[in-house]
Design a protein around this motif. Structure first.
Motif, PDB file in Angstrom:
ATOM      1  N   PHE A 175      -8.182  22.845 -27.158  1.00 11.06           N
ATOM      2  CA  PHE A 175      -8.722  21.463 -27.213  1.00 11.06           C
ATOM      3  C   PHE A 175      -9.800  21.475 -28.129  1.00 11.06           C
ATOM      4  CE2 PHE A 175     -12.463  19.830 -24.951  1.00 11.06           C
ATOM      5  CZ  PHE A 175     -12.335  18.316 -25.363  1.00 11.06           C
ATOM      6  N   LEU A 176     -10.822  22.367 -28.039  1.00  8.42           N
ATOM      7  CA  LEU A 176     -12.070  22.443 -28.856  1.00  8.42           C
ATOM      8  C   LEU A 176     -11.591  22.418 -30.153  1.00  8.42           C
ATOM      9  CD1 LEU A 176     -14.161  25.283 -27.094  1.00  8.42           C
ATOM     10  CD2 LEU A 176     -14.433  22.733 -27.150  1.00  8.42           C
ATOM     11  N   GLU A 177     -10.558  23.263 -30.901  1.00  7.35           N
ATOM     12  CA  GLU A 177     -10.153  23.138 -32.137  1.00  7.35           C
ATOM     13  C   GLU A 177      -9.484  21.733 -32.749  1.00  7.35           C
ATOM     14  OE1 GLU A 177      -8.329  27.082 -32.747  1.00  7.35           O
ATOM     15  OE2 GLU A 177     -10.325  27.567 -33.876  1.00  7.35           O
ATOM     16  N   THR A 178      -8.852  21.446 -31.638  1.00  9.03           N
ATOM     17  CA  THR A 178      -7.822  20.189 -32.219  1.00  9.03           C
ATOM     18  C   THR A 178      -8.194  18.745 -31.740  1.00  9.03           C
ATOM     19  OG1 THR A 178      -6.393  20.328 -30.126  1.00  9.03           O
ATOM     20  CG2 THR A 178      -5.692  21.688 -32.124  1.00  9.03           C
ATOM     21  N   GLU A 179      -9.027  18.767 -30.677  1.00  3.07           N
ATOM     22  CA  GLU A 179      -9.473  17.309 -30.194  1.00  3.07           C
ATOM     23  C   GLU A 179     -10.774  17.103 -30.335  1.00  3.07           C
ATOM     24  OE1 GLU A 179      -7.538  15.716 -26.796  1.00  3.07           O
ATOM     25  OE2 GLU A 179      -6.464  17.482 -26.521  1.00  3.07           O
ATOM     26  N   LEU A 180     -11.953  18.121 -30.048  1.00  5.29           N
ATOM     27  CA  LEU A 180     -13.099  17.855 -30.047  1.00  5.29           C
ATOM     28  C   LEU A 180     -13.896  18.149 -31.591  1.00  5.29           C
ATOM     29  CD1 LEU A 180     -15.348  17.149 -28.092  1.00  5.29           C
ATOM     30  CD2 LEU A 180     -16.221  19.569 -27.951  1.00  5.29           C
ATOM     31  N   LEU A 181     -13.332  19.121 -32.187  1.00 10.65           N
ATOM     32  CA  LEU A 181     -13.640  19.240 -33.623  1.00 10.65           C
ATOM     33  C   LEU A 181     -13.799  18.223 -34.461  1.00 10.65           C
ATOM     34  CD1 LEU A 181     -14.839  21.818 -35.156  1.00 10.65           C
ATOM     35  CD2 LEU A 181     -12.567  22.166 -35.958  1.00 10.65           C
ATOM     36  N   PRO A 182     -12.763  17.287 -34.377  1.00  9.53           N
ATOM     37  CA  PRO A 182     -12.835  16.409 -35.407  1.00  9.53           C
ATOM     38  C   PRO A 182     -14.105  15.361 -35.281  1.00  9.53           C
ATOM     39  CG  PRO A 182     -10.762  16.311 -34.768  1.00  9.53           C
ATOM     40  CD  PRO A 182     -11.353  17.340 -33.697  1.00  9.53           C
ATOM     41  N   TYR A 183     -14.782  15.394 -33.960  1.00  8.45           N
ATOM     42  CA  TYR A 183     -16.065  14.706 -33.636  1.00  8.45           C
ATOM     43  C   TYR A 183     -17.233  15.224 -34.249  1.00  8.45           C
ATOM     44  CZ  TYR A 183     -13.052  11.254 -30.865  1.00  8.45           C
ATOM     45  OH  TYR A 183     -11.985  10.488 -30.490  1.00  8.45           O
ATOM     46  N   ALA A 184     -17.344  16.662 -34.410  1.00  6.08           N
ATOM     47  CA  ALA A 184     -18.284  17.524 -34.346  1.00  6.08           C
ATOM     48  C   ALA A 184     -18.773  17.539 -35.908  1.00  6.08           C
ATOM     49  CB  ALA A 184     -17.823  18.922 -34.033  1.00  6.08           C
ATOM     50  N   PRO A 185     -20.261  17.130 -36.129  1.00  6.02           N
ATOM     51  CA  PRO A 185     -20.830  17.188 -37.173  1.00  6.02           C
ATOM     52  C   PRO A 185     -20.980  18.506 -37.852  1.00  6.02           C
ATOM     53  CG  PRO A 185     -22.591  16.865 -35.566  1.00  6.02           C
ATOM     54  CD  PRO A 185     -21.332  16.972 -34.912  1.00  6.02           C
ATOM     55  N   GLU A 186     -21.157  18.588 -39.103  1.00  7.13           N
ATOM     56  CA  GLU A 186     -21.455  19.904 -39.835  1.00  7.13           C
ATOM     57  C   GLU A 186     -22.999  20.320 -39.379  1.00  7.13           C
ATOM     58  OE1 GLU A 186     -19.446  21.924 -41.773  1.00  7.13           O
ATOM     59  OE2 GLU A 186     -17.723  20.712 -41.738  1.00  7.13           O
TER      60      GLU A 186
END
Length: 567
Positions: free
Chosen positions: A223-234
């Motif tokens: 979930f962290l890598e596939t669903e949350l990561l796209p929202y995460a800022p660099e």
């Protein structure tokens, strides 16, 4: 009991029911079979309890000095907890060391595993891991969609932790249908069940719960890598507004952030000069030459994690015996501490307090990174003082013991990083004053840890506030801090293994404001001592000052200074 203590004691039971994980961490009995609700509703219910308690405290009357301290401390802590919730910080919290993700796994380190009742508690709580992570998944995703989410670096690092806890070797799977084979498939929960040694129907129940928890942990990593990561800022930096709130939360005091940054640089320079002086007492040359000599000295080398644990235990026990009655009056239950090697390899050294009845002792933990099997004792003497006595163990266990003087919230639930970590860092310096670091190697180790904490102030503030590197430092002057410069700075100032240091940097980048609380907290503790000296003059007694300060229990540094000023 009168108003404030009644409110505080009632809060402990209601908070424990809403957050059983915290109950176990704090040593409140009766909740070990339950799991916290990490869904949005669970976070909301805990914030509502805090608001309700703030209102009750505001209308409650403090009957004496002890209740006034309790009221001030509780209003400060719960008020900041509500601010954290309202700002979205609580519901977006995800970092490599101390977020709800780790709380679910780490709580099992504190639970007894022997006896049928303990094992039934384990089975029930392990079985609840999937629901906890399902709730946390909804919370983090809801927060992310509203614009508050951890940085990409933290999301990826936490996904890696999930894979490690689930026993997944190699790259993170893209679906739960991919099951690893062999020993790596066991994971943390299967290992925990195996250590219970139980058999029969209860073992079958534990095994089934462990498998479900393992799958839920792996799924959460996906979930962290596939669903949350796209929202995460660099970008790792959180900015001044968020940082100011975090700093207040971790210190229990408001400090001038720019002044703290400048002071951090001055501390780096001061400690660097002192390290060079002490290094000259070891070998000719500089600090690097002294470190090399210490690292190859046979009497300072330990091979193996069990040997490290035994060395820590012997030093901790000896220190308690020598300090008791002379420099501190240590209650009998607090004279016991257990040194432990953590069952995971996440990195970090930490302390967990005793249970309310001391059936679970205070413990010093070392989560040793994978592959690290050689240790240098000169680096760790002051660490034992920091985590043990006179550091965290004395501070926490002494508060837990004070049933007659402190309400349950002050004894069990009030933890402020600047107060606790500041005291522990102050304790390291105190041990030098008391003559326990006369060996130049051990003293260099303490100074190296002081340098780490001073470097934290500079790096943490510099990166998160995107500050310029000051003129006159002779190092990247005028450049704006970023993670690459932070790594270069740490490598140049801290003598720590690369794996541990990488973990440290990830921790600072994902937990803004916490790392500087050690050094800034120590600064306030030292100022409080100087203020007490000025007030009392020739009547000042160091042992009495420590006794009075520790008798207050945990509280924010502003309430601490106010309480000490009234003594």
């Amino acid at each position: 009991m009168s108003d404030i203590n009644e409110i505080a004691d009632g809060y402990v039971e209601r908070a424990a029911a809403l957050n059983p994980l915290e109950a176990t961490y704090c040593g409140v009995p009766g909740y070990d079979e339950r799991m916290s609700d990490l869904s949005p509703d669970g976070f909301r219910a805990r914030a509502d309890l805090d608001r309700e308690t703030i209102n009750a405290l505001s209308h409650g009357a403090a009957r004496d000095e002890g209740e006034q301290v309790a009221k001030d401390a509780m209003l400060e802590r719960l008020g900041l907890a509500v601010e954290f919730y309202d700002s979205g910080e609580a519901t977006s919290d995800l970092n490599v060391l101390a977020s709800p993700l780790q709380a679910v796994r780490q709580v099992f380190d504190l639970m007894p595993i022997e006896g049928e009742q303990a094992q039934r508690n384990l089975a029930a709580r392990i079985a609840a891991v999937p629901e906890a992570y399902a709730g946390l998944r909804r919370t983090l995703l809801e927060s992310a969609k509203s614009g508050r989410v951890a940085a990409r670096r933290q999301v990826l690092a936490c996904a890696k932790q999930c894979a490690e806890w689930a026993g997944i070797a190699g790259p993170q799977p893209t679906s739960t249908s991919q099951s690893p084979e062999g020993d790596d498939a066991a994971g943390f929960y299967a290992g925990l069940v195996a250590r219970t040694g139980t058999q029969g129907a209860l073992r079958a129940e534990l095994d089934q719960a462990a498998q479900s928890a393992r799958e839920a942990t792996a799924q959460f990593g996906v979930f962290l890598e596939t669903e949350l990561l796209p929202y995460a800022p660099e970008q790792d930096a959180v900015g001044r507004e968020r940082y100011r709130l975090a700093s207040r939360y971790f210190l229990g005091a408001a400090v001038d952030l720019d002044d703290a940054y400048a002071w951090g640089w001055s501390e780096v320079k001061r400690i660097e000069a002192e390290m060079n002086r002490v290094a000259g007492l070891i070998v000719p040359g500089g600090v690097d030459e002294a470190v090399a000599a210490l690292d190859t000295e046979p009497r300072r080398r330990i091979a193996g994690r069990e040997a490290l644990r035994d060395w820590m235990q012997e030093l901790a026990d000896r220190t308690i015996a020598e300090l008791h009655g002379r420099h501190f009056d240590i209650p009998e239950p607090a004279r016991r501490i257990e040194c432990m090697i953590a069952p995971t390899n996440d990195g970090g050294i930490y302390y967990t307090g005793p249970s309310e009845d001391f059936s679970r002792p205070g413990r010093m933990w070392w989560s040793v990174p994978e592959g690290v099997e050689e240790f240098s004792t000169w680096r760790e003497v002051s660490t034992v003082y920091h985590e043990g006595v006179p550091g965290h163990h004395l501070q926490v266990a002494q508060a837990v013991h004070q049933r007659e003087n402190l309400n349950r919230w002050r004894r069990l639930m009030c933890w402020v990083s600047g107060h606790g970590e500041g005291w522990a860092l102050y304790s390291e310096r105190l041990m030098e004053e008391l003559g326990y670091l006369d060996d130049p190697g051990d003293l260099l180790g303490m100074l190296d840890m002081q340098m780490l904490r001073a470097a934290r102030v500079v790096v943490d503030l510099g990166v998160h506030l995107r500050l310029p590197i000051p003129a006159g430092t002779g190092w990247h002057e005028g450049e704006i801090w970023n993670p690459e410069l932070a790594w270069e700075f740490l490598r140049g100032h801290v003598r720590m293994g690369e794996e541990m240091l990488r973990f440290e940097l990830n921790r600072y980048l994902g937990w803004p404001g916490q790392a500087p609380s050690y050094k800034l907290g120590e600064r306030i503790w030292l100022q409080a001592r100087e203020d007490a000296k000025a007030r009392k003059g020739p009547a000042f007694d160091l042992k009495q000052f420590h006794s009075q300060a520790l008798a207050l229990g945990g509280l924010g540094l502003d309430p601490l200074q106010a309480a000490l000023a009234r003594m």
